[in-house]
Design a protein around this motif. Structure first.
Motif: not given
Length: 356
Positions: A320-326, A331-333
């Motif tokens: 995953r690019l990000f490790l949490s939904e928050e 990030s705005g991505v």
């Protein structure tokens, strides 16, 4: 008149005096208590002095003078501007460690066709450090996951270990005011191909920089260090896809490439010498094939390219690019998750945060 004495300094108070400067802070005022044991002394008259008797054996006594000394001094701390330049060194192999600090090929885990290329990997590491030394606002990202079943060591960690073992090739700044390399080098240890070398490095840069500098969360410039024959794929292919068509600046203004090829390989990836192994020639032919695959599938979501990543992911590293939904929202991505758990960019009308 004092004939004999010893001095004892006791810190009794300190504080900070801040000035409203953006790039410097002035500190501290400090108050010391100085104690002077005396055999004979004239009583001081200043209000910052105090005399107290001390009893001694034989009925004799002496006096102790306490002097309160107020000192005010200023230390100016220059605040460095936030980073704005991301340097990415793409990993190609894993250095296991050893007494030769990487200069003996037996210390490396490499595929057979990469025989003779380990000095090139060291040159990539050194080139990244040279770029870092040139720019105080740069950070360096060694990128590459644990791609071999023999060890969980990532390419990124092994590259940093080699740099450290070689004392950063004496490129680390000697000025006491400059931040040491160890504070400006980060490890992206999840990428399984060249596309994610760039994308994971971007998101990890955001993860590192954003908490301290939310207004400067994405790099203004990127420098990529890899094989010269991969320039077209990494810049014209990967960076074009990652930055998108809505970027406020052209790739030439945002991306710089430092290419260093292995021995015997030309800038276009063609093996120059007949004595090179058939394995290397086949590998270079695979590079040309991959260039066409990436042209058809710029984000690498199709079965051919995504399947190669899955095959390399022998340790089940999170893709995953990000490790949490928050983290993702912050990030705005815009991204989406695939069935295999990997995360990819979504092409839209809005420019991506790093492309604005």
């Amino acid at each position: 008149m004092i004939k004999s004495f010893g001095l004892v300094f006791v810190l009794i108070e300190k504080g900070a005096l801040y000035t409203p400067l953006k790039k410097s802070i002035n500190v501290f005022y400090t108050r010391f208590l100085i104690t002077l044991p005396m055999s004979t002394a004239s009583a001081p008259s200043q209000k910052n002095h105090m005399i107290s008797p001390i009893s001694e054996k034989g009925g004799q006594s002496r006096q102790q003078v306490h002097i309160f000394l107020n000192l005010t001094f200023t230390i100016t701390i220059t605040m460095s501007p936030p980073p704005n330049h991301l340097i990415i060194v793409c990993g190609h192999a894993i250095w296991l460690g050893g007494p030769e600090n990487g200069w003996d090929e037996s210390e490396w885990l490499i595929e057979p066709y990469k025989k003779g290329e380990t000095p090139t990997f060291i040159a990539h590491i050194k080139a990244g450090l040279e770029e870092l030394a040139k720019d105080d606002r740069a950070v360096l990202m060694f990128s590459g996951g644990p791609t071999r079943p023999e060890t969980r060591l990532s390419e990124a960690q092994s590259y940093y270990n080699l740099a450290l073992a070689n004392s950063f090739f004496d490129l680390s700044p000697s000025s006491p005011s400059a931040a040491p390399f160890s504070d400006r080098i980060f490890l992206e240890g999840r990428a399984l191909d060249s596309y994610y070398n760039i994308l994971f490095s971007l998101t990890h840069y955001w993860r590192v920089v954003h908490p301290q500098h939310p207004q400067h969360a994405w790099p203004e410039r990127i420098t990529i260090v890899s094989h010269a024959f991969k320039q077209s794929r990494l810049v014209d292919g990967h960076c074009a896809a990652i930055f998108g068509s809505n970027s406020s600046l052209g790739l030439g203004e945002r991306v710089r490439f430092v290419g260093i090829n292995p021995p015997g390989v030309g800038g276009d990836g063609v093996v120059e010498r007949d004595k090179e192994s058939n394995e290397k020639k086949e590998a270079m032919q695979g590079v040309q094939l991959a260039l066409g695959q990436w042209a058809e599938d710029p984000h690498g979501v199709g079965e051919e390219l995504a399947g190669k990543r899955r095959a390399r992911n022998c340790w089940g590293v999170d893709q995953r690019l990000f490790l949490s939904e928050e983290e993702r929202r912050s990030s705005g991505v815009e991204t989406r998750l695939l069935e295999d758990g990997s995360e990819v960019l979504v092409d839209g009308e809005k420019p991506r945060p790093w492309a604005r």
